[in-house]
Design an enzyme around this catalytic site. Structure first.
Site, PDB file in Angstrom:
ATOM      1  N   PHE A   1      37.790 -86.553  -6.610  1.00 42.44           N
ATOM      2  CA  PHE A   1      37.895 -87.973  -6.981  1.00 42.44           C
ATOM      3  C   PHE A   1      36.612 -88.750  -6.734  1.00 42.44           C
ATOM      4  O   PHE A   1      36.398 -89.814  -7.318  1.00 42.44           O
ATOM      5  CB  PHE A   1      39.054 -88.643  -6.192  1.00 42.44           C
ATOM      6  CG  PHE A   1      38.686 -89.024  -4.779  1.00 42.44           C
ATOM      7  CD1 PHE A   1      38.016 -90.209  -4.512  1.00 42.44           C
ATOM      8  CD2 PHE A   1      38.994 -88.190  -3.704  1.00 42.44           C
ATOM      9  CE1 PHE A   1      37.657 -90.560  -3.209  1.00 42.44           C
ATOM     10  CE2 PHE A   1      38.638 -88.525  -2.407  1.00 42.44           C
ATOM     11  CZ  PHE A   1      37.969 -89.717  -2.154  1.00 42.44           C
TER      12      PHE A   1
ATOM     13  N   LYS B   1      39.405 -80.281 -15.573  1.00 40.51           N
ATOM     14  CA  LYS B   1      40.581 -80.876 -14.915  1.00 40.51           C
ATOM     15  C   LYS B   1      40.042 -81.825 -13.839  1.00 40.51           C
ATOM     16  O   LYS B   1      39.737 -81.414 -12.737  1.00 40.51           O
ATOM     17  CB  LYS B   1      41.426 -79.754 -14.285  1.00 40.51           C
ATOM     18  CG  LYS B   1      42.900 -80.041 -14.124  1.00 40.51           C
ATOM     19  CD  LYS B   1      43.239 -81.250 -13.268  1.00 40.51           C
ATOM     20  CE  LYS B   1      43.037 -81.041 -11.795  1.00 40.51           C
ATOM     21  NZ  LYS B   1      43.180 -82.304 -11.027  1.00 40.51           N
TER      22      LYS B   1
ATOM     23  N   GLU C   1      43.231 -86.383 -10.452  1.00 43.93           N
ATOM     24  CA  GLU C   1      44.291 -87.233 -11.002  1.00 43.93           C
ATOM     25  C   GLU C   1      44.234 -88.644 -10.422  1.00 43.93           C
ATOM     26  O   GLU C   1      44.928 -89.550 -10.902  1.00 43.93           O
ATOM     27  CB  GLU C   1      45.667 -86.595 -10.774  1.00 43.93           C
ATOM     28  CG  GLU C   1      46.109 -86.447  -9.320  1.00 43.93           C
ATOM     29  CD  GLU C   1      45.539 -85.212  -8.604  1.00 43.93           C
ATOM     30  OE1 GLU C   1      44.408 -84.795  -8.908  1.00 43.93           O
ATOM     31  OE2 GLU C   1      46.233 -84.682  -7.721  1.00 43.93           O
TER      32      GLU C   1
ATOM     33  N   SER D   1      37.759 -80.339  -1.533  1.00 43.14           N
ATOM     34  CA  SER D   1      37.827 -80.142  -0.079  1.00 43.14           C
ATOM     35  C   SER D   1      37.801 -78.638   0.251  1.00 43.14           C
ATOM     36  O   SER D   1      38.155 -77.794  -0.585  1.00 43.14           O
ATOM     37  CB  SER D   1      39.105 -80.780   0.455  1.00 43.14           C
ATOM     38  OG  SER D   1      40.216 -80.188  -0.176  1.00 43.14           O
TER      39      SER D   1
ATOM     40  N   CYS E   1      30.260 -86.373  -0.344  1.00 41.98           N
ATOM     41  CA  CYS E   1      30.127 -85.078   0.344  1.00 41.98           C
ATOM     42  C   CYS E   1      28.768 -84.975   1.026  1.00 41.98           C
ATOM     43  O   CYS E   1      28.550 -84.081   1.833  1.00 41.98           O
ATOM     44  CB  CYS E   1      30.315 -83.935  -0.630  1.00 41.98           C
ATOM     45  SG  CYS E   1      29.032 -83.921  -1.870  1.00 41.98           S
TER      46      CYS E   1
HETATM   47  P1  NAD Z   1      40.677 -82.164  -3.231  1.00 40.51           P
HETATM   48  O1  NAD Z   1      40.326 -80.811  -2.733  1.00 40.51           O
HETATM   49  O2  NAD Z   1      41.908 -82.804  -2.722  1.00 40.51           O
HETATM   50  O3  NAD Z   1      40.824 -82.145  -4.825  1.00 40.51           O
HETATM   51  C1  NAD Z   1      39.829 -81.588  -5.658  1.00 40.51           C
HETATM   52  C2  NAD Z   1      40.476 -81.114  -6.954  1.00 40.51           C
HETATM   53  O4  NAD Z   1      41.416 -80.080  -6.649  1.00 40.51           O
HETATM   54  C3  NAD Z   1      41.252 -82.196  -7.680  1.00 40.51           C
HETATM   55  O5  NAD Z   1      41.050 -82.030  -9.069  1.00 40.51           O
HETATM   56  C4  NAD Z   1      42.708 -81.934  -7.289  1.00 40.51           C
HETATM   57  O6  NAD Z   1      43.613 -82.309  -8.285  1.00 40.51           O
HETATM   58  C5  NAD Z   1      42.723 -80.434  -7.082  1.00 40.51           C
HETATM   59  N1  NAD Z   1      43.664 -80.007  -6.030  1.00 40.51           N
HETATM   60  C6  NAD Z   1      44.044 -80.695  -4.933  1.00 40.51           C
HETATM   61  N2  NAD Z   1      44.878 -79.956  -4.180  1.00 40.51           N
HETATM   62  C7  NAD Z   1      45.020 -78.779  -4.812  1.00 40.51           C
HETATM   63  C8  NAD Z   1      45.758 -77.584  -4.515  1.00 40.51           C
HETATM   64  N3  NAD Z   1      46.494 -77.479  -3.425  1.00 40.51           N
HETATM   65  N4  NAD Z   1      45.658 -76.552  -5.386  1.00 40.51           N
HETATM   66  C9  NAD Z   1      44.901 -76.645  -6.491  1.00 40.51           C
HETATM   67  N5  NAD Z   1      44.191 -77.754  -6.815  1.00 40.51           N
HETATM   68  C10 NAD Z   1      44.242 -78.800  -5.990  1.00 40.51           C
HETATM   69  O7  NAD Z   1      39.386 -83.081  -2.988  1.00 40.51           O
HETATM   70  P2  NAD Z   1      39.257 -84.663  -3.210  1.00 40.51           P
HETATM   71  O8  NAD Z   1      40.024 -85.359  -2.150  1.00 40.51           O
HETATM   72  O9  NAD Z   1      39.500 -84.997  -4.638  1.00 40.51           O
HETATM   73  O10 NAD Z   1      37.691 -84.842  -2.971  1.00 40.51           O
HETATM   74  C11 NAD Z   1      37.118 -85.024  -1.717  1.00 40.51           C
HETATM   75  C12 NAD Z   1      36.634 -83.721  -1.146  1.00 40.51           C
HETATM   76  O11 NAD Z   1      35.682 -83.122  -2.030  1.00 40.51           O
HETATM   77  C13 NAD Z   1      35.904 -83.886   0.177  1.00 40.51           C
HETATM   78  O12 NAD Z   1      36.274 -82.837   1.024  1.00 40.51           O
HETATM   79  C14 NAD Z   1      34.430 -83.769  -0.216  1.00 40.51           C
HETATM   80  O13 NAD Z   1      33.570 -83.354   0.815  1.00 40.51           O
HETATM   81  C15 NAD Z   1      34.514 -82.765  -1.296  1.00 40.51           C
HETATM   82  N6  NAD Z   1      33.352 -82.827  -2.167  1.00 40.51           N
HETATM   83  C16 NAD Z   1      32.435 -81.832  -2.061  1.00 40.51           C
HETATM   84  C17 NAD Z   1      31.302 -81.874  -2.838  1.00 40.51           C
HETATM   85  C18 NAD Z   1      30.282 -80.794  -2.758  1.00 40.51           C
HETATM   86  O14 NAD Z   1      29.413 -80.769  -3.593  1.00 40.51           O
HETATM   87  N7  NAD Z   1      30.344 -79.893  -1.794  1.00 40.51           N
HETATM   88  C19 NAD Z   1      31.105 -82.934  -3.743  1.00 40.51           C
HETATM   89  C20 NAD Z   1      32.077 -83.923  -3.830  1.00 40.51           C
HETATM   90  C21 NAD Z   1      33.202 -83.863  -3.030  1.00 40.51           C
END
Ligand code: NAD
Length: 495
Positions: free
Chosen positions: A148, A172, A175, A225, A280
């Site tokens: 997000f 994808k 959401e 994450s 991040c």
């Molecule tokens: P998230 O892991 O909750 O979601 C990321 C994506 O995965 C979304 O599209 C979500 O719909 C999907 N998702 C969520 N739970 C899932 C599951 N159980 N199974 C399959 N798909 C699932 O992350 P977020 O809250 O959207 O974003 C923040 C996180 O992203 C933080 O931890 C941040 O550090 C990380 N991030 C990392 C980088 C990087 O380059 N390393 C960059 C941006 C954000």
């Protein structure tokens, strides 16, 4: 209420059997609903991408590059509208949303150089009359799953390089803020990208699992994450796909006693509280070397925090907006309220700051005397909370950081070139800043952390993305005269 739907083969689609709310985080109001894809809807998106693949991969490189030149221009022309979409659903302030767009444009500029990037190699006469050359061919349909916190930049990290290499994409997005991806897909098509090359499906775990399990998806790029990144990596690789899964972070900023402390305090404020800490590459731990450094730094950071203006991201006076959801705001607050019981000193308690309305706002917090073993240190908070860890020496700082399970970004503040050079060698983190608090590499380099911040081998965007999104093929050829033909059962030797 607006219903946000998929974009498949250039058409809006999607049944509203299952939906999720999309909030305006600045007001707390439910602004729209987004459809959540079923497995069948993901199958339709993959089928559209597979159908578009033969024509797109056969499209001449110069014509492909034209799409990126036009897309760059469209992104510049439409940046205000795109920034407004980002701010409305994510909450970050408009200037920050524009910053994200400008970093995404770097990826488009990189992709526009595809004629150069896709060059192979050629060796003449490796053996008498035998030549060898290599080519980079697209992998096929690419699944792109994004978080997000950068609703335009991270989709561009993936889509720009994947499409430049001749692949087609099923994206994808999160959401929680799905509209920026749709806007981008339409701009790509306006720039000349054929329908079906970039498809957007909205959804949750159901959609993600369908992408990971689909036999026609050949490569998966994920950013999110760490727990989800780990499971995506395992599932996609078990299914035989190429996968890169970027995870969470805990970024340290080391301040040496010889550093410009005012400059370091300014940098810490910008890197810890910009985008409400939902980056991040946000700095979430200040590692102060020596108590005198720590005391001065804590005082200067606290003084600057008092002047920060927190408010609706659409207000040009706001420097920091709300968090993404009410639940996330409450989780961030729990790290601050629990810190004192674990032995930290709460210097500034942002949870006590009150805001008008129902937006997901929280004030900025500063914790001192934080140590490993405390939740505020061990976990990624992803909010405007800065922890200060006090160490006695440079070596102690390096050992602390190298022992952390996350290893995305790190920064060192010093005036000593020798210390800086030592740090570059000693530190075991993917992206390093020297007097630069958020060392996100420019588009001509690749982005990625180490340890639990990245699962897989390839970093994202830049040169590593060209390898990730292509398969190399090596061709050995010989054009003998008919009279030179002979039978030889020995293993081919070039001597
Ligand atoms: P998230 O892991 O909750 O979601 C990321 C994506 O995965 C979304 O599209 C979500 O719909 C999907 N998702 C969520 N739970 C899932 C599951 N159980 N199974 C399959 N798909 C699932 O992350 P977020 O809250 O959207 O974003 C923040 C996180 O992203 C933080 O931890 C941040 O550090 C990380 N991030 C990392 C980088 C990087 O380059 N390393 C960059 C941006 C954000």
């Amino acid at each position: 209420m607006t219903t946000i739907r998929h974009h498949i083969a250039g058409q809006e689609s999607g049944s509203a059997d299952r939906t999720a709310p999309v909030f305006n985080p600045a007001t707390g109001e439910r602004a729209a609903e987004v459809v959540l894809a079923s497995t069948a809807e993901v199958d339709a998106a993959v089928a559209a991408a597979a159908a578009a693949l033969p024509t797109w991969r056969a499209t001449g490189l110069i014509r492909r590059a034209d799409v990126f030149f036009r897309l760059r221009q469209l992104l510049v022309e439409n940046q205000d509208e795109l920034a407004a979409i980002i701010t409305r659903e994510h909450g970050k302030v408009l200037s920050d949303a524009k910053g994200e767009i400008s970093r995404g444009i770097e990826n488009v500029e990189f992709a526009a150089g595809l004629v150069h990037l896709l060059k192979g190699e050629y060796s003449e006469q490796v053996s008498r009359g035998v030549d060898v050359h290599s080519v980079k061919q697209p992998v096929g349909v690419v699944g792109a799953i994004t978080p997000f916190n950068f609703p335009a930049m991270v989709p561009l990290w993936m889509a720009a390089s994947a499409i430049a290499c001749g692949n087609t994409v099923v994206l994808k997005p999160s959401e929680k803020d799905p509209s920026a991806s749709l806007f981008l897909a339409k701009l790509f098509e306006q720039a000349g990208l054929p329908a079906g090359v970039l498809n957007v499906v909205h959804g949750d775990k159901v959609a993600v699992d369908a992408i990971l399990d689909h036999p026609d998806v050949r490569a998966v790029s994920f950013v999110g994450s760490t727990p989800v990144a780990r499971s995506i990596y395992q599932r996609a690789s078990a299914n035989g796909k190429r996968v890169q899964a970027l995870g969470g972070a805990k970024n340290h900023m080391v301040v040496m006693p010889d550093a410009d402390i005012d400059g370091a305090a300014d940098a810490a404020i910008s890197a810890a509280y910009g985008s409400a800490g939902e980056r991040c590459m946000a700095v979430s731990v200040l590692v102060a070397v020596g108590d005198a450094t720590a005391d001065t730094l804590v005082a200067k950071v606290a003084e600057r925090m008092a002047a920060l203006r927190i408010g609706d991201g659409t207000d040009p006076a706001s420097e920091m907006g709300p968090l993404i959801t009410r639940e996330h705001r409450d989780k961030v607050a729990s790290y601050v309220t629990g810190a004192a019981a674990e032995g930290a000193t709460v210097v500034v308690d942002g949870t006590q700051k009150s805001f008008e309305g129902d937006g997901f706002f929280i004030g900025t917090s500063l914790l001192d005397h934080v140590r490993p073993g405390m939740k505020a240190y061990d976990e990624e908070i992803f909010g405007p909370v800065l922890s200060v860890v006090r160490v006695e020496t440079y070596d102690e700082a390096v050992a602390l950081i190298n022992a952390n399970p996350f290893a995305n970004g790190v920064a060192l503040f010093t005036r000593d070139g020798g210390t800086a050079r030592r740090f570059e060698v000693d530190i075991e983190v993917g992206m390093v800043g020297v007097n630069v608090p958020i060392p996100v590499p420019v588009g001509a380099y690749s982005f990625g952390g180490w340890r639990n911040s990245l699962f897989g081998d390839a970093h994202i965007y830049g040169p590593e993305s060209i390898n990730f999104y292509t398969r190399s093929k090596v061709i050995t050829s010989r054009w003998p005269e008919p009279s030179e033909s002979q039978i030889d059962l020995g293993f081919p030797s070039n001597h």
